[in-house]
Motif scaffolding. Structure first.
Motif, PDB file in Angstrom:
ATOM      1  N   SER A 112       1.073  -1.252   0.030  1.00 28.60           N
ATOM      2  CA  SER A 112      -0.199  -0.041   0.053  1.00 28.60           C
ATOM      3  C   SER A 112       0.938   1.382  -0.056  1.00 28.60           C
ATOM      4  CB  SER A 112      -0.926   0.247   1.208  1.00 28.60           C
ATOM      5  OG  SER A 112      -1.875  -1.180   1.114  1.00 28.60           O
ATOM      6  N   ALA A 113       1.946   1.419   0.710  1.00 32.61           N
ATOM      7  CA  ALA A 113       2.674   2.543   0.836  1.00 32.61           C
ATOM      8  C   ALA A 113       3.675   2.643  -0.520  1.00 32.61           C
ATOM      9  CB  ALA A 113       3.839   2.318   1.802  1.00 32.61           C
ATOM     10  N   ALA A 114       3.942   1.639  -0.974  1.00 35.19           N
ATOM     11  CA  ALA A 114       4.621   1.696  -2.551  1.00 35.19           C
ATOM     12  C   ALA A 114       3.659   2.176  -3.615  1.00 35.19           C
ATOM     13  CB  ALA A 114       5.148   0.378  -3.078  1.00 35.19           C
ATOM     14  N   GLN A 115       2.372   1.843  -3.555  1.00 34.42           N
ATOM     15  CA  GLN A 115       1.587   2.241  -4.401  1.00 34.42           C
ATOM     16  C   GLN A 115       0.954   3.604  -4.174  1.00 34.42           C
ATOM     17  OE1 GLN A 115      -1.681  -0.605  -3.331  1.00 34.42           O
ATOM     18  NE2 GLN A 115      -1.354  -1.915  -5.105  1.00 34.42           N
ATOM     19  N   LYS A 116       0.949   4.115  -2.987  1.00 39.62           N
ATOM     20  CA  LYS A 116       0.680   5.470  -2.527  1.00 39.62           C
ATOM     21  C   LYS A 116       1.832   6.504  -3.169  1.00 39.62           C
ATOM     22  CE  LYS A 116      -0.301   8.691   1.062  1.00 39.62           C
ATOM     23  NZ  LYS A 116      -0.418   8.806   2.584  1.00 39.62           N
ATOM     24  N   ASP A 117       3.117   5.750  -3.042  1.00 36.10           N
ATOM     25  CA  ASP A 117       4.026   6.698  -3.407  1.00 36.10           C
ATOM     26  C   ASP A 117       4.158   6.862  -4.973  1.00 36.10           C
ATOM     27  OD1 ASP A 117       5.228   6.728  -1.022  1.00 36.10           O
ATOM     28  OD2 ASP A 117       6.605   5.005  -1.071  1.00 36.10           O
ATOM     29  N   LYS A 118       3.776   5.742  -5.727  1.00 34.07           N
ATOM     30  CA  LYS A 118       3.577   5.806  -7.162  1.00 34.07           C
ATOM     31  C   LYS A 118       2.534   6.725  -7.524  1.00 34.07           C
ATOM     32  CE  LYS A 118       2.316   2.873 -11.015  1.00 34.07           C
ATOM     33  NZ  LYS A 118       1.058   3.558 -11.237  1.00 34.07           N
ATOM     34  N   GLU A 119       1.518   6.925  -6.671  1.00 32.26           N
ATOM     35  CA  GLU A 119       0.639   7.954  -7.153  1.00 32.26           C
ATOM     36  C   GLU A 119       1.147   9.231  -6.988  1.00 32.26           C
ATOM     37  OE1 GLU A 119      -2.622   7.017  -4.541  1.00 32.26           O
ATOM     38  OE2 GLU A 119      -3.154   5.150  -5.625  1.00 32.26           O
ATOM     39  N   THR A 120       1.737   9.631  -5.607  1.00 31.90           N
ATOM     40  CA  THR A 120       2.434  10.712  -5.392  1.00 31.90           C
ATOM     41  C   THR A 120       3.416  11.324  -6.657  1.00 31.90           C
ATOM     42  OG1 THR A 120       2.147  10.302  -3.135  1.00 31.90           O
ATOM     43  CG2 THR A 120       3.663  12.092  -3.583  1.00 31.90           C
ATOM     44  N   LEU A 121       4.371  10.404  -6.849  1.00 29.30           N
ATOM     45  CA  LEU A 121       5.530  10.545  -7.843  1.00 29.30           C
ATOM     46  C   LEU A 121       4.650  10.940  -9.322  1.00 29.30           C
ATOM     47  CD1 LEU A 121       8.243  10.763  -8.316  1.00 29.30           C
ATOM     48  CD2 LEU A 121       8.668   8.388  -8.926  1.00 29.30           C
ATOM     49  N   GLU A 122       3.729  10.174  -9.581  1.00 33.43           N
ATOM     50  CA  GLU A 122       2.896  10.428 -10.889  1.00 33.43           C
ATOM     51  C   GLU A 122       2.315  11.960 -10.953  1.00 33.43           C
ATOM     52  OE1 GLU A 122       1.267   5.950 -12.220  1.00 33.43           O
ATOM     53  OE2 GLU A 122       0.262   7.244 -11.095  1.00 33.43           O
ATOM     54  N   GLU A 123       1.880  12.546  -9.711  1.00 31.34           N
ATOM     55  CA  GLU A 123       1.465  13.688  -9.553  1.00 31.34           C
ATOM     56  C   GLU A 123       2.279  14.859  -9.787  1.00 31.34           C
ATOM     57  OE1 GLU A 123      -1.722  15.056  -9.494  1.00 31.34           O
ATOM     58  OE2 GLU A 123      -2.284  12.875  -9.630  1.00 31.34           O
ATOM     59  N   ARG A 124       3.574  14.607  -9.053  1.00 35.72           N
ATOM     60  CA  ARG A 124       4.638  15.261  -9.370  1.00 35.72           C
ATOM     61  C   ARG A 124       5.391  15.302 -10.918  1.00 35.72           C
ATOM     62  NH1 ARG A 124       8.341  13.937  -4.028  1.00 35.72           N
ATOM     63  NH2 ARG A 124       6.932  14.730  -2.517  1.00 35.72           N
ATOM     64  N   ILE A 125       5.265  14.253 -11.440  1.00 35.99           N
ATOM     65  CA  ILE A 125       5.774  14.206 -12.889  1.00 35.99           C
ATOM     66  C   ILE A 125       4.958  15.158 -13.738  1.00 35.99           C
ATOM     67  CG2 ILE A 125       5.912  12.814 -15.053  1.00 35.99           C
ATOM     68  CD1 ILE A 125       7.021  10.641 -13.160  1.00 35.99           C
ATOM     69  N   LYS A 126       3.465  14.962 -13.492  1.00 35.09           N
ATOM     70  CA  LYS A 126       2.597  15.848 -14.267  1.00 35.09           C
ATOM     71  C   LYS A 126       3.051  17.432 -14.168  1.00 35.09           C
ATOM     72  CE  LYS A 126      -1.447  13.002 -13.690  1.00 35.09           C
ATOM     73  NZ  LYS A 126      -2.781  13.028 -13.153  1.00 35.09           N
ATOM     74  N   GLN A 127       3.585  17.941 -13.134  1.00 35.20           N
ATOM     75  CA  GLN A 127       4.034  19.174 -12.782  1.00 35.20           C
ATOM     76  C   GLN A 127       5.454  19.434 -13.345  1.00 35.20           C
ATOM     77  OE1 GLN A 127       3.905  19.664  -8.737  1.00 35.20           O
ATOM     78  NE2 GLN A 127       1.719  19.317  -8.507  1.00 35.20           N
ATOM     79  N   THR A 128       6.353  18.523 -13.148  1.00 32.90           N
ATOM     80  CA  THR A 128       7.669  18.744 -13.870  1.00 32.90           C
ATOM     81  C   THR A 128       8.340  18.036 -14.943  1.00 32.90           C
ATOM     82  OG1 THR A 128       8.719  16.997 -12.377  1.00 32.90           O
ATOM     83  CG2 THR A 128       8.284  19.387 -11.424  1.00 32.90           C
ATOM     84  N   GLY A 129       7.488  16.885 -15.261  1.00 31.23           N
ATOM     85  CA  GLY A 129       8.146  16.194 -16.247  1.00 31.23           C
ATOM     86  C   GLY A 129       8.915  14.923 -15.666  1.00 31.23           C
ATOM     87  N   LYS A 130       9.152  13.916 -16.545  1.00 32.76           N
ATOM     88  CA  LYS A 130       9.775  12.789 -16.250  1.00 32.76           C
ATOM     89  C   LYS A 130      11.404  12.905 -15.889  1.00 32.76           C
ATOM     90  CE  LYS A 130       6.979   9.205 -18.123  1.00 32.76           C
ATOM     91  NZ  LYS A 130       7.060   8.124 -19.096  1.00 32.76           N
ATOM     92  N   ASP A 131      11.792  14.165 -16.489  1.00 38.21           N
ATOM     93  CA  ASP A 131      13.248  14.020 -16.483  1.00 38.21           C
ATOM     94  C   ASP A 131      13.781  14.928 -15.120  1.00 38.21           C
ATOM     95  OD1 ASP A 131      13.632  12.798 -18.776  1.00 38.21           O
ATOM     96  OD2 ASP A 131      13.647  14.533 -20.234  1.00 38.21           O
ATOM     97  N   TYR A 132      12.792  15.470 -14.556  1.00 36.47           N
ATOM     98  CA  TYR A 132      13.355  16.317 -13.205  1.00 36.47           C
ATOM     99  C   TYR A 132      14.197  15.283 -12.467  1.00 36.47           C
ATOM    100  CZ  TYR A 132      13.027  19.652  -9.438  1.00 36.47           C
ATOM    101  OH  TYR A 132      13.161  20.405  -8.393  1.00 36.47           O
ATOM    102  N   ASP A 133      15.386  15.777 -12.069  1.00 35.14           N
ATOM    103  CA  ASP A 133      16.093  15.257 -10.954  1.00 35.14           C
ATOM    104  C   ASP A 133      16.233  15.633  -9.617  1.00 35.14           C
ATOM    105  OD1 ASP A 133      18.300  13.984  -9.612  1.00 35.14           O
ATOM    106  OD2 ASP A 133      19.381  13.141 -11.576  1.00 35.14           O
ATOM    107  N   ASP A 134      15.295  15.079  -8.582  1.00 36.58           N
ATOM    108  CA  ASP A 134      15.428  15.791  -7.258  1.00 36.58           C
ATOM    109  C   ASP A 134      16.602  15.659  -6.596  1.00 36.58           C
ATOM    110  OD1 ASP A 134      12.422  15.653  -6.654  1.00 36.58           O
ATOM    111  OD2 ASP A 134      12.707  13.716  -7.784  1.00 36.58           O
ATOM    112  N   ALA A 135      17.508  14.880  -6.843  1.00 37.05           N
ATOM    113  CA  ALA A 135      18.902  14.929  -6.189  1.00 37.05           C
ATOM    114  C   ALA A 135      19.745  16.212  -6.827  1.00 37.05           C
ATOM    115  CB  ALA A 135      19.876  13.763  -6.431  1.00 37.05           C
ATOM    116  N   HIS A 136      19.873  16.414  -8.050  1.00 35.62           N
ATOM    117  CA  HIS A 136      20.556  17.426  -8.388  1.00 35.62           C
ATOM    118  C   HIS A 136      19.815  18.639  -8.175  1.00 35.62           C
ATOM    119  CE1 HIS A 136      23.760  15.836 -11.478  1.00 35.62           C
ATOM    120  NE2 HIS A 136      23.115  14.664 -10.983  1.00 35.62           N
ATOM    121  N   ALA A 137      18.618  18.731  -8.070  1.00 33.47           N
ATOM    122  CA  ALA A 137      18.036  20.071  -7.669  1.00 33.47           C
ATOM    123  C   ALA A 137      18.224  20.574  -6.193  1.00 33.47           C
ATOM    124  CB  ALA A 137      16.383  20.033  -7.828  1.00 33.47           C
ATOM    125  N   ALA A 138      18.322  19.198  -5.592  1.00 31.00           N
ATOM    126  CA  ALA A 138      18.724  19.778  -3.994  1.00 31.00           C
ATOM    127  C   ALA A 138      20.159  20.206  -3.820  1.00 31.00           C
ATOM    128  CB  ALA A 138      18.293  18.134  -3.290  1.00 31.00           C
TER     129      ALA A 138
END
Length: 451
Positions: A112-138
């Motif tokens: 359930s946690a992994a499925q929720k993470d997938k949903e959260t990440l899909e929402e973020r991708i809609k905002q930034t695109g698939k190529d957005y790199d959180d580590a480099h941005a941080a």
């Protein structure tokens, strides 16, 4: 009012060999078997005790008809060997089922946690695109924060992905937690693969992880179901044995008067009482199971809870009743003075002593205190107290006496008295609340009996 609890003594290591009496067509106790060394020692001790008990019964039954003697021995074997072994299997099966269910719940939670993470990440991708790199941005943000006010902040924001600064980027990967919660199951899974993955790559990693977790959850759920079915099967087998025990006990009870020998009657009575005590255990276990299956309607909006019989609060001493009518008695025992019903904590030895005497038609005061205090408090209600066992009498154990609690003592009920100075008792809270037990004791004038 605090009530007594009993410390169950360790089973004595009985190793004496027992000779068989001829003419009794009964199979001897089976050899001990176990998986661990500790279990093997316990099984060997139980086997030795069974062999010795069987030999003693055969000796007492010598001269009785073969059919009746066999019935006594078979009931003893059923009560003290087969039912005990079945109960142990039930206990283990219940524990295995609980463990399997816990593992299934944990696997389902991870999925359930992994499925929720997938949903959260899909929402973020809609905002930034698939190529957005959180580590480099941080890392870039960290550089800006740490070098605020210098030209370096602008430089680092541009070159964080350049080869010339890769060592710096790699060293700062652990700061990825600034943008992702590492306690999150999916993020943790992605981190274990590569913290440099962009969001699209992490999404693919999470989807792969979900597939693995789904398989694990299904396997754990299937194991839990199998364990639950096994436990139910063991409980059904135990219940069937106990039903058989009741049938055999009823049959033997109708035949016991045909025994001419006093020792044979004593042997038969001892076996009958042990079987009856096991029947009480079955009754109490069923009552507790029925209670556990009832939903607590007072728990609004939450998970249904298992109702537990609470220990009653200490009650003030009631005013003396005006000239109560005498209670039904057995052999001059009992009184209605102070008998206001069973006010003792459910499942305790005091609860059973009151209840068992009530079944025998013997009135008992409701507030005699702890088991070890009954002998001291009973005379004030007009009850006779002495050192002579009598069927229906309450045996008030002093603190520490014969395994009784060192503070509260213990109390039991005399079920049978024999001509050789021994007597048999039934008792509750032997090893835990509601647990019934019986044993044979020798009277040397050391016990206080409340009549």
């Amino acid at each position: 009012m605090t009530n007594v609890r009993v410390i169950k003594p360790a089973l004595a290591a009985l190793v004496a060999a027992a000779a068989c009496v001829g003419g009794l067509a009964f199979s001897s106790a089976q050899p001990a078997q176990a998986d661990t060394y500790s279990d093997l020692i316990n099984a060997q001790n139980q086997h030795a005790a069974s062999v010795q008990r069987e030999a003693e019964l055969k000796q007492q039954l010598a001269g009785a008809s073969q059919d009746l003697a066999n019935k006594v021995l078979e009931l003893d074997d059923l009560t003290n060997n087969k039912i005990v072994a079945a109960q142990n299997k039930v206990t283990q099966a219940n524990e295995d089922a609980a463990t399997a269910q816990d593992e299934a719940d944990a696997a389902s939670g991870r999925l359930s946690a992994a499925q929720k993470d997938k949903e959260t990440l899909e929402e973020r991708i809609k905002q930034t695109g698939k190529d957005y790199d959180d580590a480099h941005a941080a890392v870039a943000q960290l550089a800006r924060d740490e070098m605020h006010g210098s030209n370096a902040s602008d430089v680092m924001s541009v070159v964080t992905g350049a080869t010339s600064t890769q060592d710096f980027v790699n060293s700062m990967q652990s700061r990825d937690a600034l943008s992702r919660n590492e306690a999150n199951a999916a993020s943790s899974a992605a981190t274990s693969l590569s913290t440099s993955k962009n969001r699209g790559e992490r999404l693919a990693a999470i989807e792969k992880q979900i597939a693995v977790l789904k398989t694990q959850a299904d396997e754990k759920a299937a194991s839990a179901q199998t364990a639950a079915e096994t436990a139910q099967s063991e409980r059904d087998a135990l219940d069937k044995l106990r039903q058989e025990g009741e049938a055999r006990r009823d049959e033997l009870s109708s035949m016991i008067d045909s025994l001419d020998s006093q020792s044979a009657k004593q042997a038969a009575q001892t076996v009958l009482i042990a079987s009856q005590v096991d029947s009480y255990n079955r009754q109490f276990q069923k009552e507790q199971q029925d209670a556990a299956n009832r939903v607590d309607t007072g728990n609004q909006g939450g998970t249904p809870s298992t109702p537990v019989t609470p220990a009653p609060a200490p009650a003030p001493a009631p005013a003396p009743a005006p000239a109560p009518a005498p209670a039904p008695s057995v052999g001059g025992q009992g009184t209605s003075n102070g008998d206001y019903g069973n006010a003792y904590a459910a499942g305790q030895c005091t609860y059973w002593a009151y209840e068992r005497r009530r079944q025998m038609g013997i009135g008992t005061p409701s507030y005699l205190g702890n088991g070890g205090d009954w002998w001291r408090n009973a005379p004030s209600y007009g009850l006779r107290v002495d050192h002579n066992p009598q069927v229906g009498a309450a045996l008030s154990f002093l603190p520490g006496q014969d395994g009784a609690d060192g503070t509260y003592g213990h109390v039991a009920v005399v079920e049978a008295v024999y001509g050789d100075g021994t007597f048999q008792i039934s008792e509750m809270n032997w090893g835990g609340p509601w647990n019934m037990h019986n044993r044979t004791l020798t009277n040397l004038g050391q016990y206080w009996f409340v009549h």
